[in-house]
Design a protein around this motif. Structure first.
Motif, short mmCIF file in Angstrom:
data_model
loop_
_atom_site.label_atom_id
_atom_site.label_comp_id
_atom_site.label_asym_id
_atom_site.label_seq_id
_atom_site.Cartn_x
_atom_site.Cartn_y
_atom_site.Cartn_z
N LYS A 10 -23.97 -13.82 -3.37
CA LYS A 10 -24.18 -14.37 -2.03
C LYS A 10 -23.37 -15.64 -1.83
CE LYS A 10 -27.86 -15.83 1.14
NZ LYS A 10 -29.33 -16.01 1.30
N GLU A 11 -23.38 -16.51 -2.84
CA GLU A 11 -22.60 -17.76 -2.74
C GLU A 11 -21.11 -17.47 -2.64
OE1 GLU A 11 -25.44 -20.80 -5.31
OE2 GLU A 11 -24.05 -19.47 -6.35
N TRP A 12 -20.66 -16.50 -3.45
CA TRP A 12 -19.24 -16.14 -3.44
C TRP A 12 -18.84 -15.54 -2.09
CZ3 TRP A 12 -15.10 -17.38 -5.99
CH2 TRP A 12 -13.96 -16.58 -5.94
N ALA A 13 -19.70 -14.69 -1.54
CA ALA A 13 -19.42 -14.07 -0.25
C ALA A 13 -19.32 -15.10 0.86
CB ALA A 13 -20.51 -13.04 0.08
N SER A 14 -20.07 -16.19 0.73
CA SER A 14 -20.05 -17.23 1.77
C SER A 14 -18.72 -17.96 1.83
CB SER A 14 -21.18 -18.24 1.53
OG SER A 14 -20.91 -19.05 0.39
N LEU A 15 -17.90 -17.82 0.78
CA LEU A 15 -16.58 -18.46 0.76
C LEU A 15 -15.54 -17.64 1.51
CD1 LEU A 15 -16.44 -19.51 -3.01
CD2 LEU A 15 -17.25 -20.86 -1.06
N ASN A 16 -15.88 -16.41 1.86
CA ASN A 16 -14.95 -15.50 2.54
C ASN A 16 -14.50 -16.10 3.87
OD1 ASN A 16 -13.60 -13.41 3.77
ND2 ASN A 16 -15.19 -11.89 3.45
N PRO A 17 -13.20 -16.32 4.04
CA PRO A 17 -12.69 -16.91 5.29
C PRO A 17 -12.54 -15.86 6.40
CG PRO A 17 -10.87 -16.55 3.78
CD PRO A 17 -12.13 -16.15 3.04
N ASN A 18 -13.37 -14.80 6.33
CA ASN A 18 -13.34 -13.74 7.35
C ASN A 18 -11.96 -13.11 7.48
OD1 ASN A 18 -16.11 -14.08 8.11
ND2 ASN A 18 -15.50 -15.93 9.23
N VAL A 43 -15.80 -4.97 -0.74
CA VAL A 43 -14.57 -5.60 -0.27
C VAL A 43 -14.89 -6.88 0.49
CG1 VAL A 43 -12.59 -5.36 1.28
CG2 VAL A 43 -13.28 -3.43 -0.17
N ARG A 44 -15.86 -6.80 1.40
CA ARG A 44 -16.21 -7.96 2.23
C ARG A 44 -16.88 -9.07 1.43
NH1 ARG A 44 -12.92 -5.93 4.96
NH2 ARG A 44 -13.28 -4.56 6.74
N GLN A 45 -17.77 -8.71 0.49
CA GLN A 45 -18.58 -9.72 -0.18
C GLN A 45 -17.97 -10.27 -1.46
OE1 GLN A 45 -22.50 -8.04 -0.76
NE2 GLN A 45 -23.02 -8.17 1.41
N VAL A 46 -17.07 -9.51 -2.06
CA VAL A 46 -16.50 -9.95 -3.34
C VAL A 46 -14.99 -10.11 -3.26
CG1 VAL A 46 -16.19 -9.40 -5.79
CG2 VAL A 46 -18.36 -8.86 -4.66
N TYR A 47 -14.30 -9.04 -2.88
CA TYR A 47 -12.86 -9.01 -3.06
C TYR A 47 -12.08 -9.79 -2.01
CZ TYR A 47 -13.57 -5.75 -6.86
OH TYR A 47 -13.95 -5.19 -8.05
N GLU A 48 -12.62 -9.93 -0.80
CA GLU A 48 -11.89 -10.73 0.19
C GLU A 48 -11.88 -12.20 -0.21
OE1 GLU A 48 -13.10 -10.04 4.20
OE2 GLU A 48 -12.03 -8.13 4.31
N SER A 49 -12.99 -12.70 -0.76
CA SER A 49 -13.00 -14.08 -1.26
C SER A 49 -12.04 -14.23 -2.43
CB SER A 49 -14.42 -14.48 -1.69
OG SER A 49 -15.29 -14.53 -0.60
N LEU A 50 -11.97 -13.18 -3.28
CA LEU A 50 -11.05 -13.22 -4.41
C LEU A 50 -9.61 -13.23 -3.93
CD1 LEU A 50 -10.54 -13.19 -7.44
CD2 LEU A 50 -10.78 -10.69 -7.40
N HIS A 295 -21.92 -2.81 -9.93
CA HIS A 295 -22.23 -3.82 -8.91
C HIS A 295 -21.89 -5.20 -9.44
CE1 HIS A 295 -24.44 -5.78 -5.63
NE2 HIS A 295 -24.98 -6.57 -6.55
N ILE A 296 -21.04 -5.93 -8.74
CA ILE A 296 -20.67 -7.29 -9.14
C ILE A 296 -21.73 -8.25 -8.61
CG2 ILE A 296 -18.98 -9.15 -8.90
CD1 ILE A 296 -16.83 -6.98 -8.69
N ASP A 297 -22.46 -8.89 -9.52
CA ASP A 297 -23.54 -9.79 -9.10
C ASP A 297 -23.18 -11.26 -9.23
OD1 ASP A 297 -23.54 -9.87 -11.89
OD2 ASP A 297 -25.72 -10.06 -12.03
#
Length: 304
Positions: A10-18, A43-50, A295-297
């Motif tokens: 959840k914290e990582w997903a919040s870094l996603n710049p949309n 993709v939206r919650q993990v990989y876009e932030s990556l 699942h990446i947690d």
């Protein structure tokens, strides 16, 4: 992991710049390796932030190269930005590398992005037999590390066409007279169990060539279950293909085949993971931790 900052999913997903990278379910299905699971949510919650984080490191790298070139009064180096992806057998390295290539290409359409594996730097089965190393296939000594490091040296020097050997899971060996080519990419993704390992002679560290390294982590029992699931799936897929490595297993006693796969896991892959792969996690820049169902947690970023 004291040298890493931990982020929950959840914290990582919040870094996603949309970024909202355009990707379809059909594309994800093609990317998936045997047994892996990918979704648009991943993709939206993990990989876009990556991808966004990779972009930051990529821009920093280019700026550093420019400042160095300006100081030395020389042309900017043509070396690619190199991403290394490591982790155990069956943990999902190929899926991750293929997905990152797709997402990075969509994010940076003007850049040339390539991916490859280090499997091609294994000695051939004939060479392994001659060296009495068939039972150690996958261990550090079963790779031609000098050839791999020569290859990486050519990459960082910006050589325009670099040839490397290809490995086939279908024949479980190096493919005779077939080669891959690295053709001056802007970003090169390299995946393999040995991308972060120290060489046997301790003189050259392959990870020194990477601008960013990613380690895929999971509990041993889970990885074993993924390994066995992949083995069963490959047997089923190749039961009518006599040229495939898994044909023999698919057409033998299935219980004996599964027991043989379990023995390979216990005597080879698990030992290799504990002794040579898992210890390299501390050298990664990013660690993606997986749980059941791939699942990446959690995500860990190196602090220093």
């Amino acid at each position: 992991m004291k040298s890493f900052t931990h982020f929950s999913r959840k914290e990582w997903a919040s870094l996603n710049p949309n970024l909202n990278i355009n990707v379809s379910h059909e594309e994800l299905e093609k990317i998936n390796s045997h047994g892996d699971v990918l979704s648009i949510k991943d993709v939206r919650q993990v990989y876009e932030s990556l991808v966004a984080y990779i972009g930051v490191v990529f821009e920093q790298s280019k700026e550093k190269e420019k400042k160095k070139a300006d100081f030395l009064k020389r042309p900017i180096s043509k070396r690619p930005f190199i991403i290394g992806i490591s982790g155990s057998v069956s943990v999902g390295k190929s899926t991750t590398s293929r997905l990152l290539r797709l997402l990075l290409q969509r994010t940076y359409p003007e850049l040339k992005i390539q991916r490859m594996t280090t499997d091609g730097f294994l000695y051939t089965n004939n060479e392994l037999r001659a060296k009495n190393l068939m039972s150690r296939k996958g261990f550090p000594e079963s790779y031609n590390m000098q050839r791999l490091n020569d290859f990486l040296t050519d990459v960082v020097r910006g050589k325009e066409d670099i040839v490397y050997p290809l490995y086939s899971q279908g024949i479980s060996d190096i493919v005779p007279d077939e080669f891959g080519h690295v053709l001056s990419p802007d970003i090169l993704i390299i995946e393999g169990i040995n991308t972060l390992q120290l060489p046997p002679n301790g003189t050259i560290v392959s990870s020194d060539f990477y601008d960013l390294s990613i380690y895929l982590d999971a509990d041993e029992d889970l990885i074993e279950s993924w390994f066995l699931s992949r083995f069963k799936e490959l047997m089923e897929q190749n039961k009518d293909n006599p040229d495939n490595y898994y044909y023999h297993w698919a057409n033998s006693d299935r219980t004996k085949a599964i027991n043989a796969a379990k023995e390979v896991w216990q005597s080879v892959n698990l030992v290799n993971l504990r002794e040579f792969i898992a210890p390299t996690k501390a050298r990664a820049n990013v660690v993606l931790h997986k749980t059941k169902g791939h699942h990446i947690d959690s995500v860990y970023l190196r602090c220093y």
